[in-house]
Each structure stands twice: as C-alpha cells, then as structure tokens.
Scaffold this motif. Structure first.
Motif, short mmCIF file in Angstrom:
data_model
loop_
_atom_site.label_atom_id
_atom_site.label_comp_id
_atom_site.label_asym_id
_atom_site.label_seq_id
_atom_site.Cartn_x
_atom_site.Cartn_y
_atom_site.Cartn_z
N LEU A 52 45.35 40.93 35.13
CA LEU A 52 44.15 39.81 35.38
C LEU A 52 43.53 39.58 36.51
N LEU A 53 42.27 39.81 36.59
CA LEU A 53 41.81 39.64 38.01
C LEU A 53 41.42 38.05 38.17
N GLU A 66 23.55 30.84 41.79
CA GLU A 66 24.90 31.05 42.60
C GLU A 66 25.15 32.62 42.13
N MET A 67 25.99 33.16 42.88
CA MET A 67 26.70 34.55 42.65
C MET A 67 28.17 34.56 42.92
N LYS A 68 28.95 34.79 42.08
CA LYS A 68 30.51 34.86 42.40
C LYS A 68 30.94 36.23 42.16
N VAL A 69 32.23 36.77 42.75
CA VAL A 69 32.57 38.00 42.73
C VAL A 69 34.35 38.02 42.58
N THR A 70 34.37 38.73 41.50
CA THR A 70 36.05 38.84 41.16
C THR A 70 36.41 39.97 41.78
N GLN A 71 37.33 40.10 42.70
CA GLN A 71 37.51 41.35 43.20
C GLN A 71 38.65 42.15 42.68
N SER A 72 38.38 43.42 42.80
CA SER A 72 39.73 44.40 42.09
C SER A 72 40.78 44.24 42.97
N ASN A 73 42.05 44.27 42.31
CA ASN A 73 43.28 44.30 43.14
C ASN A 73 43.81 45.68 43.88
N GLY A 74 42.91 46.82 43.40
CA GLY A 74 42.97 48.20 44.03
C GLY A 74 44.41 48.52 43.79
N GLY A 75 44.83 49.23 44.96
CA GLY A 75 46.19 49.77 44.71
C GLY A 75 46.39 51.22 44.47
N ASP A 79 42.46 54.42 39.86
CA ASP A 79 41.56 55.58 40.36
C ASP A 79 40.29 55.11 41.07
N ARG A 80 39.53 53.91 40.82
CA ARG A 80 38.40 53.71 41.60
C ARG A 80 38.29 52.16 41.49
N PRO A 81 38.53 51.37 42.44
CA PRO A 81 38.29 49.95 42.55
C PRO A 81 36.89 49.58 42.09
N MET A 82 36.76 48.45 41.53
CA MET A 82 35.65 47.85 41.13
C MET A 82 35.70 46.43 41.19
N ASP A 379 37.53 35.43 31.45
CA ASP A 379 38.29 35.98 32.15
C ASP A 379 38.14 37.54 32.60
N VAL A 380 38.41 38.18 33.58
CA VAL A 380 38.45 39.50 33.77
C VAL A 380 39.76 40.11 33.92
#
Length: 473
Positions: A52-53, A66-75, A79-82, A379-380
């Motif tokens: 869960l992000l 407004e604009m909010k951004v939920t960040q990728s965990n990466g790792g 294969d390709r963070p978003m 939820d993301v």
C-alpha cells in the motif's frame, strides 16, 4: 582408508556443488530465508501493508485547488517506479500553463475539463469528461480548465519519474505565473526578456509580478472567459469583429479631435501585442486536431459476467500509450466477488480505489503471504511484476478501482483459478504428479470452479465440500 579430514573436505565440496547446481545460495535477503520462515511469515506484522502506498505529498495548494502525489516505494522488486497524482480543482479554475519533467496519463474521475496543450507546434484543445484517459508527454506545455458548471474537477494521473531531474517527486516549469509561482521568463535578465519580447520594462514588470495566487487560480466569469469558451471558428470571428469595431471607434475619435489618441490599451494594440498583426494573421491562426481521448466507461468491457467487469487499455487499442509506455485498466467487482488470483508477467500494477471497500492479498515467490490488507476509497496499492495477487470486494457493496501498468503492451495476466486458469491449461499427469495426487483428483479440484477471471468470493457450502470429499474417496 580416507581420514576424517579428507572426508570432511569432500563433503564440503559436494554440498557446495549441490547448492550451485540448484541455483540456491543462501543470502541474508533471499526470499526463502529459513530464519524468516521459522517465524511463520516472511514479513513482520508492521510491514503487512508493504504494497500500500501511503507516502503522500502536497505539491500544490491554493484556494482554487490542490495537487497531491503518492510516491512509489521503488526498490529492486519494482521494474518501473510510478507516482500517483490527485488533482482537485474548484469550479471556474485554471491550472496554469506549464510543462513537466515526467510523462503523465490523466484519468478524469469526476467533472469536466478542457485540456490545452502544444501539439505539432500548434495549440490543441481537448474536452474531457468522466472516464476519459489522455496522455501528456514530458516537456509538453499544457494547461487545465475546470469547465464543469458548479462542479469540482477530480483527476487521477500516473507520473512516470524515469525522465525526471531527480529534484523531487517531479518538477514543474511554469510558463504562466508572476510573483507566485514565478514564470520561467522571470529567470532571464530583464534586458534579455525585453529584447526577446520587444516590449517595455513597464509592461514586462506588470506581467511578471502581478499573479500571486498560485499554480491553480480562479478565472472570472467575464466576457473574456465566455470568449475562451467559444468554439474555435466562432472565437476567431468574434475576435476579428472586436478588432474591427475598435478600429472604427478609434477612427471616429481621431476625426473629432487631432489631439485625441487611442489609449495604449485599445483592443487593436493589445491584440497586436499578443498576436502580432491581427488583421493579417487572424484567419491563419488555428488549432490542430489532437489525438482522441479514450473513455473507459463508454467502450465494451474486455470481460464481463454477473460478478463484475474489467477494461484493459494498451497500445494496441489506444496508440498514444506507445509513447508513454504505460497501460491503463478499470475493474468493477460486485459485492462479495473477487478478481481471481493471478500473476502479471509483463508489468507492475498500480491501483487506486475509486469507491467501495475490500481486501487485497499478495503472495511471495516462496509461497507465503506478503500482504493481506483492507482497502477503501482513495487507497493506492501496487503489485510487483511476477507476484501472485487478488482483489476481493466486501459483502457490503461493489468495489471499483482504476490503475496503471508499467507496460503499454498487452499484459496477458496468468490466472491461478477459474475456467481459464493455468491449471486448466496445464492439466495432465505432470500437473497431478507435481501435487502428489491422482490426475482424477486434480481434475475434480481444477474443474470445480466454472466461472472465469471474476469469481464469487464465497466459499462452497459445507454440504458441497462433503460431497466432493465422498467422491474423492
């Protein structure tokens, strides 16, 4: 006879050879670490929602939106963070002209919008409604207007950071602006900007310092706003008429007195300063037809049964996705149903819950559960490529989620249950032997579920289970 030391060395070499031959060398981070398995789970309880992000960052906040951004965990398992962006705009608001260092895919969740952008070196405008998908490539100048009368605009977007400068989540370069946000024009020396625009320092200072409301601003419901809402041909004719009317007015003033001069802010001079010689160029100015949007609700679902439906959008059915490299999907599950356990062999999947509640389960390569988490509206979540997973709607109502995949090619998910499952395809003595049961028993298990892809989540009634057991005996 071999002494003990020789036998010990021989056993060490043999064990090392077996480990190398099977491809398993125990490491601290190995998926099948015995130390973790002895704990009964691969992850400690506090990491049970690792897919869960929850890292959200507010990048824009004004009275108009407004604009909010939920960040990728990466790792290494992604294969390709978003990143996932959420744009909320009040009625009669504008997200000012800008370009980003990241590719965007817009999904209109609620409301109506006008997207203006540069396409083939010309202005293109697109009207978007609920369910529409549209792509904006990194470096493309664009703006957004909430055109819904009295309605807020909600947009969900994917943000591809692969081309990002790495300064933050992503970087906006504002074309419009003033005191806040500053326009990129503000970064040049005033003398350079004045020469480039062929204007005076007075007007330059007035333009570059006036706007201080932020990246999302209200637009007045004035004559100018109504003018912008006209169709292109009507707008051009209306603009030409305003210029001609003002020219006649100026001529009348000059006939009445030689001392009277048209004001510097007459329509003729204002429009000439923006568009050049209006009378000679206005008929030539036109917008170019951009690629069409794709509406996820208007088309026929790729799959539908009494338990739900799903739509998958890739480059084969929407060519603009080729350049972004991402796919889009939409899934609706009826109350108490599930998307069958499956694996995405080509892409990592990111999902956003549009409404409803439910569960998502993700399984690790070693066959243990990585996550069993409740999900609800807003939820993301993400599921790495190759990881088995399923989504389940709660009994209280349907569950709908939209998402993005990290490949624009057909994903071709591999299902682990249902009429179109891998087990049906692999059915034979080899599959039965791999589970240590007879082929007949295997067939009974695999063919008990006749539905495909979207399944009822309720377990079989106890009587049905007993009947199956009797048949197996």
């Amino acid at each position: 006879m071999l002494n003990r030391a020789t036998v010990f060395v021989y056993l060490l070499v043999l064990c090392h050879g077996l480990a190398m031959g099977t491809g398993f060398i125990e490491e601290e981070e190995n998926w099948s670490s015995e130390k973790q398995e002895r704990k009964g789970r691969w992850l400690p309880a506090e990491l049970n929602d690792m897919f869960l992000l929850q890292q959200s960052k507010q990048v824009v906040k004004t009275d108009a939106g407004e604009m909010k951004v939920t960040q990728s965990n990466g790792g290494r398992i992604v294969d390709r963070p978003m990143h996932i962006g959420f744009i909320n705009m009040e009625p009669k608001s504008l997200f000012i002209p800008q370009y980003l260092d990241s590719n965007l895919i817009l999904f209109i969740r609620r409301g109506e919008a006008k997207l203006g952008f540069i396409y083939k070196d010309k202005l293109a405008e697109k009207r978007l409604k609920i369910g529409d998908v549209y792509t904006i490539l990194a470096g493309s100048v664009f703006y957004l207007v909430n055109t819904g009368r009295g309605q807020r605009l909600h947009i969900i977007c994917s943000i591809d950071p692969s081309e990002s400068l790495g300064i933050g989540v992503f970087q906006s370069f504002y074309i419009g602006g003033g005191a806040y946000p500053p326009s990129v024009l503000s970064g040049f020396e005033p003398e350079v900007t004045k020469a480039a625009l062929n204007t005076s320092g007075f007007y330059l200072s007035k333009i570059l310092k006036k706007q201080q409301e932020g990246p999302i601003v209200f637009v007045d419901d004035s004559l100018w706003t109504k003018f912008l809402e006209l169709k292109e041909q009507d707008r051009l004719q209306h603009l030409k008429k305003m210029v001609d009317d003002q020219a006649e007015s100026d001529d009348d003033k000059e006939e009445k007195t030689e001392e009277a001069e048209p004001t510097d802010w007459s329509w003729r001079k204002l429009l000439n300063s923006v568009f050049g010689n209006v009378n000679t160029r206005i008929e030539k100015r036109h917008t170019v037809k951009p690629p069409d949007s794709y509406n996820l609700y208007d088309g026929k679902p790729d799959f539908r049964n009494r338990y739900g439906w799903s739509v998958a959008l890739d480059s084969s059915n929407y060519s603009p996705l080729k350049r972004s490299g991402f796919g889009v999907y939409l899934v609706n599950l009826t109350a108490g149903s599930m998307m069958a356990p499956h694996v995405n062999p080509r892409a990592t999947e990111y999902g956003i819950v549009l409404y409803g509640t439910g569960m998502i389960q993700v399984v690790l390569p070693n066959g243990t559960r990585a996550m069993n988490a409740k999900i609800r509206e807003g939820d993301v979540f993400f599921v790495p490529r190759y990881f088995p997973f399923c989504q389940i709607a709660s009994r209280s109502g349907p569950l709908e989620f939209v998402g993005f995949s990290t490949s624009a090619r057909k994903n071709r998910p591999q299902f682990l249950a249902g009429g179109s499952s891998l087990f049906n395809t692999l059915m034979g003595p080899e599959l039965a032997a791999s589970f240590g049961v007879s082929e007949k028993t295997m067939q009974r298990l695999v063919r008990a579920q006749r539905e495909s892809i979207i399944l009822p989540a309720e377990r079989a009634a106890p009587g049905d289970v007993d009947a199956i057991r009797r048949r197996e005996q």
